[in-house]
Design a protein around this motif. Structure first.
Motif, PDB file in Angstrom:
ATOM      1  N   ARG A 174      -2.900   8.771  10.478  1.00  0.00           N
ATOM      2  CA  ARG A 174      -1.582   8.476  11.057  1.00  0.00           C
ATOM      3  C   ARG A 174      -1.503   7.027  11.531  1.00  0.00           C
ATOM      4  NH1 ARG A 174       1.001   8.272  15.525  1.00  0.00           N
ATOM      5  NH2 ARG A 174      -0.748   8.655  16.913  1.00  0.00           N
ATOM      6  N   LEU A 175      -2.533   6.542  12.226  1.00  0.00           N
ATOM      7  CA  LEU A 175      -2.517   5.178  12.752  1.00  0.00           C
ATOM      8  C   LEU A 175      -2.572   4.131  11.644  1.00  0.00           C
ATOM      9  CD1 LEU A 175      -4.822   5.593  15.873  1.00  0.00           C
ATOM     10  CD2 LEU A 175      -2.344   5.191  15.855  1.00  0.00           C
ATOM     11  N   VAL A 176      -3.310   4.402  10.583  1.00  0.00           N
ATOM     12  CA  VAL A 176      -3.324   3.478   9.438  1.00  0.00           C
ATOM     13  C   VAL A 176      -1.925   3.401   8.841  1.00  0.00           C
ATOM     14  CG1 VAL A 176      -4.203   3.125   7.094  1.00  0.00           C
ATOM     15  CG2 VAL A 176      -5.791   3.707   8.947  1.00  0.00           C
ATOM     16  N   GLY A 177      -1.229   4.537   8.788  1.00  0.00           N
ATOM     17  CA  GLY A 177       0.147   4.537   8.301  1.00  0.00           C
ATOM     18  C   GLY A 177       1.063   3.690   9.175  1.00  0.00           C
ATOM     19  N   VAL A 178       0.885   3.778  10.503  1.00  0.00           N
ATOM     20  CA  VAL A 178       1.684   2.964  11.429  1.00  0.00           C
ATOM     21  C   VAL A 178       1.377   1.485  11.221  1.00  0.00           C
ATOM     22  CG1 VAL A 178       2.091   2.414  13.876  1.00  0.00           C
ATOM     23  CG2 VAL A 178       1.897   4.808  13.148  1.00  0.00           C
ATOM     24  N   LEU A 179       0.078   1.143  11.111  1.00  0.00           N
ATOM     25  CA  LEU A 179      -0.308  -0.253  10.869  1.00  0.00           C
ATOM     26  C   LEU A 179       0.310  -0.766   9.573  1.00  0.00           C
ATOM     27  CD1 LEU A 179      -2.013  -2.793  11.510  1.00  0.00           C
ATOM     28  CD2 LEU A 179      -3.890  -1.687  10.252  1.00  0.00           C
ATOM     29  N   HIS A 180       0.242   0.024   8.519  1.00  0.00           N
ATOM     30  CA  HIS A 180       0.817  -0.398   7.235  1.00  0.00           C
ATOM     31  C   HIS A 180       2.330  -0.566   7.322  1.00  0.00           C
ATOM     32  CE1 HIS A 180      -2.879   1.069   4.745  1.00  0.00           C
ATOM     33  NE2 HIS A 180      -3.108  -0.047   5.406  1.00  0.00           N
ATOM     34  N   ALA A 181       2.989   0.295   8.087  1.00  0.00           N
ATOM     35  CA  ALA A 181       4.437   0.144   8.264  1.00  0.00           C
ATOM     36  C   ALA A 181       4.751  -1.176   8.978  1.00  0.00           C
ATOM     37  CB  ALA A 181       5.003   1.331   9.053  1.00  0.00           C
ATOM     38  N   HIS A 182       3.950  -1.525   9.985  1.00  0.00           N
ATOM     39  CA  HIS A 182       4.146  -2.807  10.666  1.00  0.00           C
ATOM     40  C   HIS A 182       3.898  -3.975   9.702  1.00  0.00           C
ATOM     41  CE1 HIS A 182       5.035  -1.452  14.657  1.00  0.00           C
ATOM     42  NE2 HIS A 182       3.891  -0.800  14.796  1.00  0.00           N
ATOM     43  N   CYS A 183       2.875  -3.860   8.852  1.00  0.00           N
ATOM     44  CA  CYS A 183       2.628  -4.907   7.856  1.00  0.00           C
ATOM     45  C   CYS A 183       3.850  -5.087   6.962  1.00  0.00           C
ATOM     46  CB  CYS A 183       1.395  -4.580   7.008  1.00  0.00           C
ATOM     47  SG  CYS A 183      -0.181  -4.759   7.854  1.00  0.00           S
ATOM     48  N   ASP A 184       4.423  -3.982   6.531  1.00  0.00           N
ATOM     49  CA  ASP A 184       5.625  -4.042   5.699  1.00  0.00           C
ATOM     50  C   ASP A 184       6.773  -4.707   6.445  1.00  0.00           C
ATOM     51  OD1 ASP A 184       4.134  -2.683   3.789  1.00  0.00           O
ATOM     52  OD2 ASP A 184       5.081  -0.735   4.180  1.00  0.00           O
ATOM     53  N   ASP A 185       6.935  -4.352   7.725  1.00  0.00           N
ATOM     54  CA  ASP A 185       8.024  -4.904   8.530  1.00  0.00           C
ATOM     55  C   ASP A 185       7.918  -6.416   8.705  1.00  0.00           C
ATOM     56  OD1 ASP A 185       9.078  -2.384   8.836  1.00  0.00           O
ATOM     57  OD2 ASP A 185       8.340  -2.106  10.895  1.00  0.00           O
ATOM     58  N   VAL A 186       6.686  -6.931   8.847  1.00  0.00           N
ATOM     59  CA  VAL A 186       6.517  -8.371   9.089  1.00  0.00           C
ATOM     60  C   VAL A 186       6.279  -9.143   7.796  1.00  0.00           C
ATOM     61  CG1 VAL A 186       5.684  -8.001  11.444  1.00  0.00           C
ATOM     62  CG2 VAL A 186       4.016  -8.258   9.578  1.00  0.00           C
ATOM     63  N   ALA A 190      -0.826  -6.475  12.743  1.00  0.00           N
ATOM     64  CA  ALA A 190      -0.141  -6.709  11.467  1.00  0.00           C
ATOM     65  C   ALA A 190       0.310  -8.163  11.333  1.00  0.00           C
ATOM     66  CB  ALA A 190       1.060  -5.774  11.330  1.00  0.00           C
ATOM     67  N   GLN A 191       0.738  -8.758  12.436  1.00  0.00           N
ATOM     68  CA  GLN A 191       1.226 -10.133  12.387  1.00  0.00           C
ATOM     69  C   GLN A 191       0.105 -11.165  12.359  1.00  0.00           C
ATOM     70  OE1 GLN A 191       3.728  -9.739  15.969  1.00  0.00           O
ATOM     71  NE2 GLN A 191       5.426 -10.494  14.716  1.00  0.00           N
TER      72      GLN A 191
END
Length: 167
Positions: free
Chosen positions: A67-79, A49-50
């Motif tokens: 599920r993993l795409v959702g986790v990746l997208h959440a990390h994108c949002d976080d950074v 994501a970073q």
């Protein structure tokens, strides 16, 4: 890496390493995409994501992939990174046959000591049409590129038999 490939020299001071000037020669003629491979939810997907242009996830299971795409997208949002800037890719190792009988003959040839049903499920053994349909579902989950490696290409006829995969 991207800093090394850019014009000029860059200082580096991180993780106990101090380099007053860093550079790389020869530099790439154009941009090189950084693909981060793996499915580690806390570290790998956050690094993707970073810093990544793409993330190659280690599954083609649709539920796990979603599920993993959702986790990746959440990390994108976080950074603070736009989700569309990080492409999602997967590696698929399919068994592809011309028809049902050909698919099962290939499974029997390739499975080794693994039970046929287990090997068929693991490799998503199917016809060209079956794989095209599955890959369309993966695209619906956000996968932009599917790298394939088939285990049984013996010659030109086997390659020609795959021609409908990208239709």
């Amino acid at each position: 890496m991207k800093a090394l490939w850019a014009a000029g020299t860059k200082a580096y001071d991180d993780h106990g390493v101090v380099l007053p000037e860093t550079t790389s020669y020869p530099r790439p003629a154009g941009p090189i995409p950084v693909v981060v491979g793996g499915s580690g939810e806390r570290r790998t997907l956050r690094i993707a994501a970073q810093h990544g242009d793409a993330c190659n996830l280690r599954t083609t299971d649709e539920g796990e992939l979603e599920r993993l795409v959702g986790v990746l997208h959440a990390h994108c949002d976080d950074v603070g990174r736009d989700r569309s800037e990080v492409a999602v890719t997967v590696l698929d190792l399919p068994v592809v046959g011309a028809d049902r009988d050909d698919v099962w003959a290939r499974v029997e040839t390739l499975r080794g000591r693994t039970p046929a049903a287990t090997y068929a499920a693991r490799t998503h053994a199917a016809t060209v049409a079956g794989h095209r349909d599955r890959w369309a579902r993966l695209a619906g989950l956000g996968v932009s590129t599917i790298f394939i490696a088939t285990p049984d290409l013996g010659g030109p006829d086997d390659v020609l038999a795959l021609r409908g995969l990208n239709a």
